[in-house]
Scaffold this active site. Structure first.
Site, PDB file in Angstrom:
ATOM      1  N   HIS A 153       0.811  -1.214   0.000  1.00 17.07           N
ATOM      2  CA  HIS A 153       0.000   0.000   0.000  1.00 17.07           C
ATOM      3  C   HIS A 153       0.849   1.271   0.000  1.00 17.07           C
ATOM      4  O   HIS A 153       0.357   2.357   0.307  1.00 17.07           O
ATOM      5  CB  HIS A 153      -1.005  -0.026   1.156  1.00 17.07           C
ATOM      6  CG  HIS A 153      -2.237  -0.785   0.772  1.00 17.07           C
ATOM      7  ND1 HIS A 153      -2.171  -2.033   0.214  1.00 17.07           N
ATOM      8  CD2 HIS A 153      -3.547  -0.478   0.818  1.00 17.07           C
ATOM      9  CE1 HIS A 153      -3.403  -2.465  -0.056  1.00 17.07           C
ATOM     10  NE2 HIS A 153      -4.262  -1.529   0.305  1.00 17.07           N
TER      11      HIS A 153
ATOM     12  N   GLU B 237      -9.865  13.746  14.647  1.00 12.02           N
ATOM     13  CA  GLU B 237      -9.278  13.973  13.328  1.00 12.02           C
ATOM     14  C   GLU B 237      -9.990  15.180  12.699  1.00 12.02           C
ATOM     15  O   GLU B 237     -10.831  15.816  13.351  1.00 12.02           O
ATOM     16  CB  GLU B 237      -9.424  12.752  12.410  1.00 12.02           C
ATOM     17  CG  GLU B 237      -8.502  11.605  12.771  1.00 12.02           C
ATOM     18  CD  GLU B 237      -8.226  10.663  11.601  1.00 12.02           C
ATOM     19  OE1 GLU B 237      -8.658  10.941  10.461  1.00 12.02           O
ATOM     20  OE2 GLU B 237      -7.572   9.620  11.840  1.00 12.02           O
TER      21      GLU B 237
ATOM     22  N   ASP C  28      -6.211   4.758   9.894  1.00 17.18           N
ATOM     23  CA  ASP C  28      -7.621   4.921   9.490  1.00 17.18           C
ATOM     24  C   ASP C  28      -8.108   3.694   8.733  1.00 17.18           C
ATOM     25  O   ASP C  28      -9.271   3.311   8.820  1.00 17.18           O
ATOM     26  CB  ASP C  28      -7.774   6.129   8.549  1.00 17.18           C
ATOM     27  CG  ASP C  28      -7.482   7.423   9.268  1.00 17.18           C
ATOM     28  OD1 ASP C  28      -7.451   7.423  10.501  1.00 17.18           O
ATOM     29  OD2 ASP C  28      -7.285   8.434   8.571  1.00 17.18           O
TER      30      ASP C  28
HETATM   31  P1  FAD Z   1       4.156  -1.838   2.155  1.00 19.20           P
HETATM   32  O1  FAD Z   1       3.685  -0.731   1.322  1.00 19.20           O
HETATM   33  O2  FAD Z   1       4.096  -3.177   1.560  1.00 19.20           O
HETATM   34  O3  FAD Z   1       5.645  -1.540   2.672  1.00 19.20           O
HETATM   35  C1  FAD Z   1       6.022  -0.256   3.118  1.00 19.20           C
HETATM   36  C2  FAD Z   1       7.519  -0.209   3.433  1.00 19.20           C
HETATM   37  O4  FAD Z   1       7.763  -0.980   4.599  1.00 19.20           O
HETATM   38  C3  FAD Z   1       8.387  -0.805   2.337  1.00 19.20           C
HETATM   39  O5  FAD Z   1       9.622  -0.155   2.336  1.00 19.20           O
HETATM   40  C4  FAD Z   1       8.570  -2.244   2.781  1.00 19.20           C
HETATM   41  O6  FAD Z   1       9.759  -2.804   2.267  1.00 19.20           O
HETATM   42  C5  FAD Z   1       8.599  -2.083   4.286  1.00 19.20           C
HETATM   43  N1  FAD Z   1       8.026  -3.228   4.978  1.00 19.20           N
HETATM   44  C6  FAD Z   1       6.859  -3.853   4.751  1.00 19.20           C
HETATM   45  N2  FAD Z   1       6.680  -4.835   5.645  1.00 19.20           N
HETATM   46  C7  FAD Z   1       7.761  -4.812   6.441  1.00 19.20           C
HETATM   47  C8  FAD Z   1       8.178  -5.576   7.566  1.00 19.20           C
HETATM   48  N3  FAD Z   1       7.444  -6.576   8.028  1.00 19.20           N
HETATM   49  N4  FAD Z   1       9.354  -5.279   8.146  1.00 19.20           N
HETATM   50  C9  FAD Z   1      10.122  -4.260   7.695  1.00 19.20           C
HETATM   51  N5  FAD Z   1       9.794  -3.516   6.628  1.00 19.20           N
HETATM   52  C10 FAD Z   1       8.621  -3.779   6.024  1.00 19.20           C
HETATM   53  N6  FAD Z   1      -0.746   5.284   7.210  1.00 19.20           N
HETATM   54  C11 FAD Z   1      -0.995   5.791   8.433  1.00 19.20           C
HETATM   55  O7  FAD Z   1      -0.086   5.990   9.229  1.00 19.20           O
HETATM   56  N7  FAD Z   1      -2.277   6.089   8.808  1.00 19.20           N
HETATM   57  C12 FAD Z   1      -3.338   5.854   8.008  1.00 19.20           C
HETATM   58  O8  FAD Z   1      -4.466   6.117   8.394  1.00 19.20           O
HETATM   59  C13 FAD Z   1      -3.101   5.293   6.733  1.00 19.20           C
HETATM   60  N8  FAD Z   1      -4.122   5.014   5.898  1.00 19.20           N
HETATM   61  C14 FAD Z   1      -3.866   4.480   4.674  1.00 19.20           C
HETATM   62  C15 FAD Z   1      -4.940   4.206   3.831  1.00 19.20           C
HETATM   63  C16 FAD Z   1      -4.722   3.654   2.583  1.00 19.20           C
HETATM   64  C17 FAD Z   1      -5.894   3.332   1.697  1.00 19.20           C
HETATM   65  C18 FAD Z   1      -3.392   3.428   2.148  1.00 19.20           C
HETATM   66  C19 FAD Z   1      -3.133   2.898   0.786  1.00 19.20           C
HETATM   67  C20 FAD Z   1      -2.318   3.717   2.968  1.00 19.20           C
HETATM   68  C21 FAD Z   1      -2.550   4.246   4.244  1.00 19.20           C
HETATM   69  N9  FAD Z   1      -1.501   4.533   5.120  1.00 19.20           N
HETATM   70  C22 FAD Z   1      -1.762   5.045   6.361  1.00 19.20           C
HETATM   71  C23 FAD Z   1      -0.113   4.359   4.702  1.00 19.20           C
HETATM   72  C24 FAD Z   1       0.472   3.045   5.178  1.00 19.20           C
HETATM   73  O9  FAD Z   1       0.843   3.157   6.530  1.00 19.20           O
HETATM   74  C25 FAD Z   1       1.688   2.717   4.348  1.00 19.20           C
HETATM   75  O10 FAD Z   1       1.277   2.447   3.046  1.00 19.20           O
HETATM   76  C26 FAD Z   1       2.514   1.585   4.898  1.00 19.20           C
HETATM   77  O11 FAD Z   1       3.569   1.392   4.001  1.00 19.20           O
HETATM   78  C27 FAD Z   1       1.782   0.281   5.187  1.00 19.20           C
HETATM   79  O12 FAD Z   1       1.411  -0.396   4.064  1.00 19.20           O
HETATM   80  P2  FAD Z   1       1.802  -1.920   3.787  1.00 19.20           P
HETATM   81  O13 FAD Z   1       1.619  -2.762   4.986  1.00 19.20           O
HETATM   82  O14 FAD Z   1       1.064  -2.284   2.561  1.00 19.20           O
HETATM   83  O15 FAD Z   1       3.366  -1.811   3.544  1.00 19.20           O
END
Ligand code: FAD
Length: 515
Positions: A90, A266, A153
């Protein structure tokens, strides 16, 4: 094994690995899990942002921490392979991708940990780094009537993914971000070592990995603080015309003690128009609510402000008790009295509120379109200027999705983590959550994001990007500021060859790291 890896890497520069090579690779890595070839169209080559596409060497679905350690070790024995943990993909700007490297699908480990612990009378849950927060919520509430204290969120994000950034929502003013609500991690470092860390054990790795953008290790397990889950939530939105009044009330609420404020605070900016996405219709919480623009004062400008708050309660609480508690809090606020919307929803429904938006957007085909989102932390001292120029002028017609803005307290964030904040004690998160179905081109919107950042720099605002994205080392140095040296030292200790999270584009894969 390394000879085999080397051959596959050399042979596959132009296309994805053939099936027989995938099985050779799988055998040579000796994984319990599975491995798939890394075509550019597969999940590993794209993310929610839809702005970047890169081709990995392979997508690994590990069965557990040992597999992850094996993959990192194997990469470390080559001269150039990198490893990206992919949470739920994401990210916006390719942060979870690995060009020509291994992408580890953390979701395949989501079931590996789920254990309730009680330590000194407090409750914790051990969960996998690849677990989705929505599953943590559902399982904790249904099995134990307990829940984590600090959320995002939207909950289809992984535990490891948000902990690598911060994890922010309307509870962070009280409990801090998610990074302030974990007490222990299990991490696979860039050396392929499996290390358990906490405030007292391997603390540099613990604090470094929290908000560490995946640079120091892959989080395979986290111990998350829990609290009793309420049954219900009174969810309220109230409208302001004046930014100063909106910020005064929001700051008042986030600086009150527990019991003297709401449980969630918020806010968002919306266009003073009837636009269905960006304007008045974006405020009501229920189709039965009507936003009557006749109540907006004539003096209102191009945008209006909505404060969104919520109060927890139990089924056993009498409705009049909840009404009284809500009225007591609302009567201290200066919103437009007739533009108030409220709804009672279950706690789980409240926390899953963005899931409904997702389902709706998926049905419209908007979920899979590009999302050039921009998230910024802006100090209280700079927020009035930001509103005047960015919200009221540049973005007065909206961004095709929410424009969130709400205050947070610096003292709730642990300065030992890798998260970087502006200087002021109170700062705002601003999130421009753009949806781009068929309006202006994505390039134009990306350019507008750049224009906003450029303007913030020109005006010398006190700000930091959240979920940062930079291309040059100079920009990263500026982002980390006086924390850069510490971050580089931690990188040198835990991922000296810069194998991990190459999609962040902070460090280049090498055999030795040069600050
Ligand atoms: P990814 O996008 O898959 O990874 C993000 C980064 O972390 C990459 O660099 C990856 O290599 C690294 N990573 C992933 N997993 C691990 C792990 N286990 N150990 C170490 N590194 C790792 N953020 C907020 O703070 N508050 C919100 O309310 C919020 N709402 C969101 C709503 C939507 C619809 C979206 C798309 C994003 C939102 N986000 C929010 C952002 C979100 O926190 C980031 O996208 C975050 O990267 C988490 O997504 P993911 O788990 O898919 O991680």
């Amino acid at each position: 094994m390394i000879a085999c890896l080397g051959r596959i890497v050399q042979d596959t520069d132009a296309g994805s690995i053939p099936d027989d090579d995938v099985s050779t690779l799988s055998e040579s890595l000796d994984l319990q899990g599975t491995i798939e070839s890394g075509g550019i169209t597969g999940v590993a080559g794209k993310d929610f942002g839809g702005l970047y596409f890169v081709k990995p060497l392979a997508l690994i679905k590990p069965s557990g921490t040992e597999d992850i350690a094996r993959v990192v070790k194997a990469a470390s024995q080559t001269s150039h392979l990198t490893v990206a943990a992919r949470g739920n993909g994401h990210s916006i700007n390719g942060q979870a991708m690995a060009d020509g490297g291994f992408v580890i699908d953390m979701r395949s480990t989501e079931e590996n940990h789920f254990k309730l612990l009680t330590i000194d009378g407090s409750h914790y849950i051990d969960v996998s780094g690849g677990a989705l927060w929505e599953d943590v919520l559902k399982r904790c509430v249904s099995m134990f009537r307990l829940a984590p204290r600090s959320w995002t969120d939207y909950l289809s994000l992984t535990v490891g993914g948000t902990l690598s950034n911060a994890g922010v929502s309307g509870q962070a003013f009280r409990f801090g971000p998610q990074t302030s609500n974990v007490t222990e991690l299990e991490v696979v470092t860039g050396k392929g070592e499996i290390t358990v860390c906490s405030e007292t054990q391997n603390s540099e790795l613990f604090f470094g990995a929290l908000g560490g953008l995946g640079q120091l290790g892959i989080i395979t397990r986290a111990r998350v603080k829990l609290q009793p889950a309420p049954d219900m939530v009174r969810w309220i939105r109230v409208v302001y015309t004046e930014f100063q009044e909106f910020t005064r009330d929001a700051e008042f609420l986030v600086t009150q003690e527990e019991g003297e404020s709401f449980d969630y605070v918020e806010g968002f900016v919306f266009s003073n128009s009837d636009d269905p996405i960006n304007g008045w219709p974006s405020v009501p919480l229920d189709p039965d609510h009507e936003f009557n623009p006749a109540y907006i004062p004539q003096t209102a400008g191009s945008v209006l402000y909505c404060l969104e708050v919520a109060l927890h309660y139990r089924n056993s609480d009498r409705p009049s008790t909840v009404d009284t508690a809500v009225s007591r809090l609302l009567e201290r606020l200066g919103f437009i009295q007739r533009l108030k919307f409220q709804l009672n929803v279950s706690y789980v429904e409240f926390l899953l509120r963005v899931k409904q938006v997702e389902e709706h957007a998926k049905a419209n085909g908007n979920w899979d379109s590009p999302h050039p989102w921009l998230n910024i932390f802006i100090s209280k001292s700079s927020i009035v200027d930001f509103d005047r120029t960015v919200f009221r002028k540049m973005l007065k017609d909206g961004v095709g999705g929410p424009m969130l803005i709400y205050p947070l307290l610096g003292r709730k964030w642990d300065s030992r983590t890798s998260v970087v904040l502006p200087e002021g004690e109170i700062f705002y998160i601003v999130a421009l959550l753009r949806f781009v179905p068929n309006g202006p081109t994505v390039e134009k919107l990306v350019a507008q994001n750049h224009e906003i950042i450029k303007w913030c720099n020109k005006e010398d605002l006190d700000f930091k990007l959240y979920l940062p994205h930079y291309q040059s080392k100079e920009d990263w140095k500026r982002h980390f500021g006086n924390q850069w040296t510490r971050f580089v030292e931690r990188k040198t200790s835990f991922d000296p060859m810069a194998i991990l999270a190459p999609g962040q584009k902070i460090f280049k894969r090498t055999h030795t790291i040069k600050p």
